[in-house]
Design a protein around this motif. Sequence first.
Motif, short mmCIF file in Angstrom:
data_model
loop_
_atom_site.label_atom_id
_atom_site.label_comp_id
_atom_site.label_asym_id
_atom_site.label_seq_id
_atom_site.Cartn_x
_atom_site.Cartn_y
_atom_site.Cartn_z
N UNK A 130 0.61 -1.60 -0.20
CA UNK A 130 0.19 0.00 -0.39
C UNK A 130 1.45 1.05 0.24
N UNK A 131 2.19 1.77 1.09
CA UNK A 131 3.02 2.62 0.85
C UNK A 131 3.23 2.56 0.20
N UNK A 132 4.18 1.59 -0.84
CA UNK A 132 4.70 2.03 -1.68
C UNK A 132 3.94 1.96 -3.25
N UNK A 133 2.82 1.76 -3.31
CA UNK A 133 1.72 2.21 -3.78
C UNK A 133 1.18 4.05 -3.67
N UNK A 134 1.34 3.85 -2.54
CA UNK A 134 1.44 5.19 -2.32
C UNK A 134 2.68 6.39 -2.73
N UNK A 135 3.47 6.13 -2.33
CA UNK A 135 5.35 6.92 -2.49
C UNK A 135 4.93 7.45 -3.94
#
Length: 359
Positions: A130-135
């Motif tokens: 999730x936070x890879x995509x957010x980044x």
Amino acid sequence: QLMHLHEFFFFNDTATTEIYTEQIVGSVRCVQETGINAEYMGKILKLIFCKGSSSKMSDKHDLSYYLKCMVGGAMACGLTHAFVTPLDLVKCRRQVDPQLYKSLFQGFSKIKAADGFGGLYLGWAPTLVGYSLQGLGKFGFYEVFKDVYANALGYENAVKYQTIGYSISSACAEVIADLLLCPFEAVKVRVQTSLPGTFPTQFGTAFSKIKGDEGVNGLYKGIAPLWARQVPYTIVKFVFFEKTVQAFYKHIFTQPKETYSKATQLSVTFMSGYIAGVLCAIVSHPADTMVSKINNMKQASSTLDAVKKIYGDIGFRGLWSGLGTRIIMVGTLTGLQWWIYDRFKTMVGLGTTGGFKKN
């Protein structure tokens, strides 16, 4: 495999880059069941990472530049959030049940005693994805929107009204980033805060259960409070980062930025990111509490009704539960994110972040 990725940032030769690209691709395969094509991602990663040793990359803001920024942002946010999963786990549980742990360290102790060291990393997989995509969305589209702003106003006006430009660019980028993050945040919070035995802890199984029981709404019911948390957070994160970088180069490192070594520039990046992160945590914490509580609710009516019910239960003071833990987590997290992001940029031939590009 991901625990070895820190070594990736200390090498810049093609052979070593290929080795660590393979590690990333191998790690990504664990999330194929959610619909992410690991092989396709691998091709993109190789295209960006595996440059020829004789070619020198420029800082020209073209598609290649934005793709590199997106990959750098994905690595910065994904790896750091996954690394601090234990902090996030205790923080989320204290937000849902303030009486569960008296302190951060008691939370660590109880979780480790009950579930072992691995229990501290409950929810790491949806966090990483999730936070890879957010980044990817946050950092990549920030660079895109910043250039759009500068091109629309002209370089001189963009610099004159830079605070507005940084704010608009980061806010627009975060709206996109949160659409990518929201389903995985919902899974993460449910996995971390559900009572033992009442909800699956495996990433793919948990994702499928929420989608099967509640549909897409179950994955996106937290989008409004997520925007309420993340958009102000990101505006502060980027505006204060840019302003702090400027202050360092104006008052402490008074020579042109380009004359300083990469190590010095990256030190400025980390310190500026950490200062911005502390402010981010304070500004966004009430909305963060709402996100944790809403995603913990198994069924929800409207978001507004859920917010009213939660506020009625915990009051204004309850919105600030776990703030100390979050300041530690977000300050460190933000400093590391900016350092990884700029470290990656310098590795692939780009300059460190700061200011508008003059055409």
